[in-house]
Design a protein around this motif. Structure first.
Motif, mmCIF file in Angstrom:
data_model
loop_
_atom_site.group_PDB
_atom_site.id
_atom_site.type_symbol
_atom_site.label_atom_id
_atom_site.label_comp_id
_atom_site.label_asym_id
_atom_site.label_seq_id
_atom_site.Cartn_x
_atom_site.Cartn_y
_atom_site.Cartn_z
ATOM 1 N N GLY A 62 48.811 -54.059 -52.321
ATOM 2 C CA GLY A 62 48.833 -52.538 -52.339
ATOM 3 C C GLY A 62 49.371 -52.109 -50.874
ATOM 4 N N THR A 63 49.318 -53.222 -49.879
ATOM 5 C CA THR A 63 49.596 -52.805 -48.856
ATOM 6 C C THR A 63 51.201 -52.760 -48.819
ATOM 7 N N LEU A 66 52.588 -50.155 -50.766
ATOM 8 C CA LEU A 66 52.984 -48.607 -49.908
ATOM 9 C C LEU A 66 54.477 -49.129 -49.020
ATOM 10 N N THR A 87 40.867 -44.287 -43.088
ATOM 11 C CA THR A 87 41.383 -44.900 -44.692
ATOM 12 C C THR A 87 41.527 -46.436 -44.015
ATOM 13 N N PHE A 88 41.587 -47.307 -44.748
ATOM 14 C CA PHE A 88 42.088 -48.981 -44.492
ATOM 15 C C PHE A 88 43.243 -49.197 -43.743
ATOM 16 N N THR A 91 47.167 -48.655 -44.945
ATOM 17 C CA THR A 91 48.272 -46.891 -45.004
ATOM 18 C C THR A 91 49.057 -46.331 -43.860
ATOM 19 N N VAL A 139 45.127 -40.447 -49.046
ATOM 20 C CA VAL A 139 44.634 -41.424 -50.255
ATOM 21 C C VAL A 139 43.194 -41.085 -50.411
ATOM 22 N N ASP A 165 48.002 -43.242 -52.687
ATOM 23 C CA ASP A 165 47.614 -44.228 -51.520
ATOM 24 C C ASP A 165 46.612 -44.224 -52.711
ATOM 25 N N ALA A 167 44.804 -46.911 -54.126
ATOM 26 C CA ALA A 167 44.209 -47.960 -53.803
ATOM 27 C C ALA A 167 42.855 -48.412 -54.119
ATOM 28 N N GLN A 168 41.849 -47.114 -54.028
ATOM 29 C CA GLN A 168 40.355 -46.928 -54.462
ATOM 30 C C GLN A 168 40.031 -46.162 -55.801
ATOM 31 N N LYS A 194 38.384 -54.352 -55.891
ATOM 32 C CA LYS A 194 38.782 -52.846 -56.090
ATOM 33 C C LYS A 194 38.271 -52.019 -57.627
ATOM 34 N N GLY A 202 47.198 -58.240 -55.539
ATOM 35 C CA GLY A 202 48.209 -58.196 -56.585
ATOM 36 C C GLY A 202 47.851 -56.952 -56.203
ATOM 37 N N TYR A 318 35.022 -46.596 -42.680
ATOM 38 C CA TYR A 318 35.086 -47.611 -42.283
ATOM 39 C C TYR A 318 34.357 -47.234 -40.675
HETATM 40 C C1 LIG Z 1 42.654 -51.703 -50.674
HETATM 41 C C2 LIG Z 1 43.331 -51.325 -49.741
HETATM 42 C C3 LIG Z 1 44.942 -51.070 -49.862
HETATM 43 C C4 LIG Z 1 44.991 -52.426 -49.454
HETATM 44 O O1 LIG Z 1 45.644 -52.929 -50.910
HETATM 45 P P1 LIG Z 1 45.791 -54.772 -50.764
HETATM 46 O O2 LIG Z 1 45.676 -54.950 -52.131
HETATM 47 O O3 LIG Z 1 44.467 -55.373 -49.657
HETATM 48 O O4 LIG Z 1 46.991 -54.879 -49.671
HETATM 49 C C5 LIG Z 1 45.697 -49.629 -49.051
HETATM 50 N N1 LIG Z 1 44.961 -48.843 -49.325
HETATM 51 C C6 LIG Z 1 44.156 -48.392 -49.791
HETATM 52 C C7 LIG Z 1 43.048 -47.419 -49.039
HETATM 53 C C8 LIG Z 1 42.745 -49.436 -49.538
HETATM 54 O O5 LIG Z 1 41.630 -49.364 -50.276
#
Ligand SMILES: *Cc1c(COP(=O)(O)O)cnc(C)c1O
Length: 383
Positions: A62-63, A66, A87-88, A91, A139, A165, A167-168, A194, A202, A318
């Motif tokens: 997911g990184t 982005l 956020t994580f 981002t 996000v 974003d 991811a969640q 996730k 992935g 977080y």
């Molecule tokens: C998990 C997450 C990511 C990154 O995903 P990865 O697959 O671990 O690289 C990015 N943004 C948010 C908000 C996330 O929770």
């Protein structure tokens, strides 16, 4: 004390689909096309169909998703990209890694998502002289889509690309539109915890724009042109493993059912806890993916300890906002500061949440939590 439940019970899902999953993985081991095998394209078709996006492009995590999204728009040095501070790290990490400048924006207290007013205020200020406002990355924290209509309005005014974003929040909807179609480009993660997770790393990117999709497909394969050793642009190596694609095809087949199963669980938490804790508020027209179930608690740390002693695992997403992190404290911020991000970092606590959480076990979690909060009130440590 034995644990009442896992924070996220991946083994329950494994018990359900284990044999089918093992066969799917064995098929990949037999055909041996471990990189960009046929399951990758099949998964991309299914992902695009699932959310109603024209294109789904998978990648390594997911990184990277982005970073690839930013690269596809040519965003880099001199560009400002507006991100929430709560956020994580991915981002802002992706923004910094393409050489652009993350500008931190505050969140709203009840949705935990980007505050459009803070975004507007941050845009009104000239950062570090002459940065070009290029993009905003809302996000979808804990599974709820950000307020895309409000953010889109600001983005249009300032000609910003909107990169979601998600991811969640994969599987969530806003006004009957699925995540994947709510922004110019949407990224997601298939990290195991996730909502749709694989058995490793992935990620994927969604867009309706044919041109961006073509650039993304090239970028993830070393900037590949018409054939293998033709490089049109500087890219990266960011492919989804065929094995993970096979895993995701099997998980996607039961994903809608799992997403539905999360709804009554979240509703039970909301109904049972809203009188004793801060619960999240859904914006109008949202069905959340409920990746995490998060409360706002005045005395978070002592409650977390009581829960732990009673066998209930919790997590804090977080504990430190990004603008307070060593790596990111030097980047610009919204002019009014980031008070809500700071407050939430002190107060949020996430409870066990997964589609296989049994109602009886959930009842015990709720009872333990209410007891902990009442004990807290009696000893006067609250507030
Ligand atoms: C998990 C997450 C990511 C990154 O995903 P990865 O697959 O671990 O690289 C990015 N943004 C948010 C908000 C996330 O929770």
């Amino acid at each position: 004390m034995t644990r009442l439940t896992a924070f996220i019970d991946l083994q329950a899902q494994r018990r359900r689909i284990g044999p089918r999953m093992d066969e799917a993985m064995a098929r990949v081991l037999d055909h041996g096309k471990f990189i960009m095998g046929p399951e990758v394209a099949e998964l991309e078709d299914r992902l695009a169909a699932f959310c109603g996006a024209k294109h789904a492009i998978t990648c390594a995590n997911g990184t990277d998703a982005l970073q690839l999204a930013l690269m596809s728009k040519g965003i880099g040095p001199g560009d400002a990209v507006f991100v929430p501070s709560f956020t994580f790290a991915s981002t802002s990490e992706a923004v910094a890694n393409v050489g652009a400048t993350p500008v931190f924006v505050d969140i709203l207290p009840e949705t935990f998502n980007m505050d459009p007013a803070s975004l507007r205020a941050a845009l009104g200020r000239r950062h570090g002289g002459d940065l070009n406002p290029a993009a905003v990355i809302p996000v979808d924290l804990y599974g709820q889509p950000a307020d895309y209509p409000a953010i889109q309005a600001v983005a249009e005014e300032f000609s910003l690309t909107v990169i979601a974003d998600a991811a969640q929040s994969f599987g969530a909807t806003l006004k009957n539109r699925k995540v994947g179609t709510l922004a110019d480009i949407t990224t997601t993660s298939f990290f195991p915890a996730k909502p749709l997770g694989c058995y490793g790393d992935g990620g994927a990117i969604f867009t309706d724009d044919d041109g961006i999709a073509a650039v993304l497909r090239s970028l993830r394969l070393h900037g590949r042109g018409a054939h293998k050793y033709d490089h049109e642009r500087v890219g990266v190596n960011s492919r989804l493993d065929t094995l993970q694609a096979a895993v995701l095809i099997e998980k996607l087949a039961i994903f809608s059912e799992e997403a539905e199963a999360r709804q009554p669980i979240a509703e039970r938490y909301q109904a049972a806890l809203r009188d004793v804790a801060g619960v999240s508020k859904l914006i109008s027209g949202v069905v959340s993916a409920w990746a995490y179930y998060t409360l706002v608690l005045e005395d978070r740390d002592s409650v977390a300890l009581s829960l732990k002693e009673a066998g209930v695992p919790t997590a804090i997403y977080y504990p430190k906002p990004l603008h307070r992190q060593t790596a990111y404290s030097g980047f610009p911020r919204a002019p009014e500061g980031l008070p809500v991000a700071e407050e939430m970092a002190r107060k949020v606590l996430s409870l066990p949440m997964h589609p296989y959480l049994d109602a009886g076990v959930q009842g015990q979690i709720i009872a333990v939590l209410r007891q902990a909060l009442e004990a807290d009130l009696l000893t006067g440590t609250k507030g």
